[in-house]
Design an enzyme around this catalytic site. Structure first.
Site, PDB file in Angstrom:
ATOM      1  N   CYS A 158      -1.524  -8.332 -16.070  1.00 27.00           N
ATOM      2  CA  CYS A 158      -1.590  -9.143 -14.843  1.00 27.00           C
ATOM      3  C   CYS A 158      -3.279  -9.733 -14.120  1.00 27.00           C
ATOM      4  CB  CYS A 158      -1.238  -8.188 -12.935  1.00 27.00           C
ATOM      5  SG  CYS A 158       0.570  -8.101 -13.320  1.00 27.00           S
ATOM      6  N   ASN A 218       5.680 -10.747  -7.234  1.00 30.04           N
ATOM      7  CA  ASN A 218       4.753 -10.212  -8.073  1.00 30.04           C
ATOM      8  C   ASN A 218       4.769 -10.966  -9.474  1.00 30.04           C
ATOM      9  OD1 ASN A 218       2.777  -9.459 -10.172  1.00 30.04           O
ATOM     10  ND2 ASN A 218       2.502  -6.970  -9.717  1.00 30.04           N
ATOM     11  N   HIS A 255      -5.286 -10.206  -6.835  1.00 28.96           N
ATOM     12  CA  HIS A 255      -3.406 -10.053  -7.679  1.00 28.96           C
ATOM     13  C   HIS A 255      -2.206 -10.146  -5.969  1.00 28.96           C
ATOM     14  CE1 HIS A 255      -0.401  -9.681 -10.114  1.00 28.96           C
ATOM     15  NE2 HIS A 255      -0.367  -8.086  -9.910  1.00 28.96           N
TER      16      HIS A 255
END
Length: 357
Positions: free
Chosen positions: A138, A309, A273
């Site tokens: 990520c 996400n 994030h």
């Protein structure tokens, strides 16, 4: 004395067309990691996950769209909205994790690499524009920006396009409740070298990797349902990921602030994030507690509730929406200090302190 710094001169993003609300998952049959059926009602599972994550819906790409398509559209948006000619780019770096995963076969296609496909779709002929990919979980996009900063500060490059894109929906196990956390998307920035007597643009950055302890916190494996299709899906040890993030991300952000000589009181936004709302809040709260300060509620913008996400795409999508005035209650103006930060598979954590120019 003047020095080279890197500044953001353009941003873009691409939100896939298919909106997937939480109720979509209420017909699913979930299984546990040991292969046993989860006997809780799907409605209860979905409601609990929404409570913890803050996610009410996410975006999925249409079947005919691939990661390289989303990356291209985000890059095109960045070039067009900034008025920059793609032929002037020295590098195109595309951050992702799975390449083009075809919707029907679920095969991963990374030949040519995604960045080469983006350059082709943009029609950039310049041979000196180097196109390559980075896979870093990520945090891939943040790490790609750090690489771009090195090129620009060295004087070897003047402009770099950095794209973050992932289609997570094609690597999700429909029998794993963690799959509800993820979505698809793409975001892009154009970074440019400039000279300044005062530090500005990217001030500093920090990255850590802890593979011995954390390489298997996120991994690929078969479905929790042993009778399901035999292919690999994303798997996550959520508790371990959360614990790692809480340990490493605030420390990295604190280290960057000190290195940049930026007081936390001067910090305007933390673009972190978008994994889940609870984790984002706790990470930011811990950073402020390290400085004996109370955390402003407006310091951490959230998009996870609507996008889920989207892995490498979360931070650049968030940045684009703020800079273009698309996220109510959040703005970044010249002179503002912000943090870009991420954490994910590897395990890796990274951050950048940036003074907007």
């Amino acid at each position: 004395m003047c020095a080279y710094y890197s500044k953001i001169v353009g941003t873009g993003s691409c939100e896939p067309q298919v909106v997937v609300p939480n109720k979509y998952f209420t017909d699913y049959q979930f299984y546990k990691a040991n292969g046993e059926k989860n006997l809780k009602k799907p409605e209860q599972i979905v409601a609990k996950l929404a409570e913890i994550s803050g996610i009410t819906e996410r975006r999925y790409a249409q079947e005919h769209i691939n990661t390289s398509d989303l990356a291209y559209l985000a890059a095109k948006d960045a070039l067009e909205s900034s008025g920059i000619d793609g032929e002037s780019l020295d590098h195109i770096i595309v951050a992702h994790n799975f390449g083009d995963v075809h919707s029907k076969t679920h095969y991963t296609d990374m030949l040519p690499n995604v960045a080469a496909k983006v350059k082709q779709k943009l029609g950039i002929i310049n041979s000196d524009c180097v196109a390559y990919d980075i896979l870093f979980g990520c945090p891939s996009w943040v790490q790609a920006v750090i690489q771009a900063d090195y090129y620009l500060r060295s004087g070897d490059a003047k402009r770099v396009l950095v794209v973050g894109a992932d289609i997570m929906s094609r690597v999700l196990d429909p029998h794993d409740l963690d799959s509800m956390l993820f979505g698809d998307g793409a975001g892009a920035v154009i970074l440019e070298r400039f000279e300044s007597e005062e530090p500005a643009g990217i001030l500093c950055h920090k990255t850590v990797t802890d593979s011995v302890q954390g390489a298997n916190f996120l991994y690929m494996d078969g479905s929790y349902n042993e009778e399901a299709e035999e292919r690999l899906f994303v798997k996550m040890n959520g508790r371990s990921v959360y614990k790692y993030a809480m340990e490493k991300v605030p420390t990295a952000m604190d280290s960057c602030l000190k290195k940049a000589n930026v007081d936390i009181a001067d910090l305007k936004q933390i673009l972190i994030h978008q994994a889940n709302e609870k984790m984002i809040r706790q990470l930011c709260k811990k950073l402020y507690s390290m400085h004996d300060r109370e955390m402003p509620e407006t310091v951490f913008p959230l998009t996870v509730g609507k996008w889920g996400n989207s892995s490498a795409a979360t931070v650049p999508m968030l940045l684009d929406h703020i800079l273009k005035g698309k996220l109510e209650g959040h703005q970044i103006e010249a002179g503002d200090h912000i943090i870009l930060a991420s954490v994910g598979g590897g395990m890796h954590a990274n951050c950048i302190v940036y003074k907007h120019v």
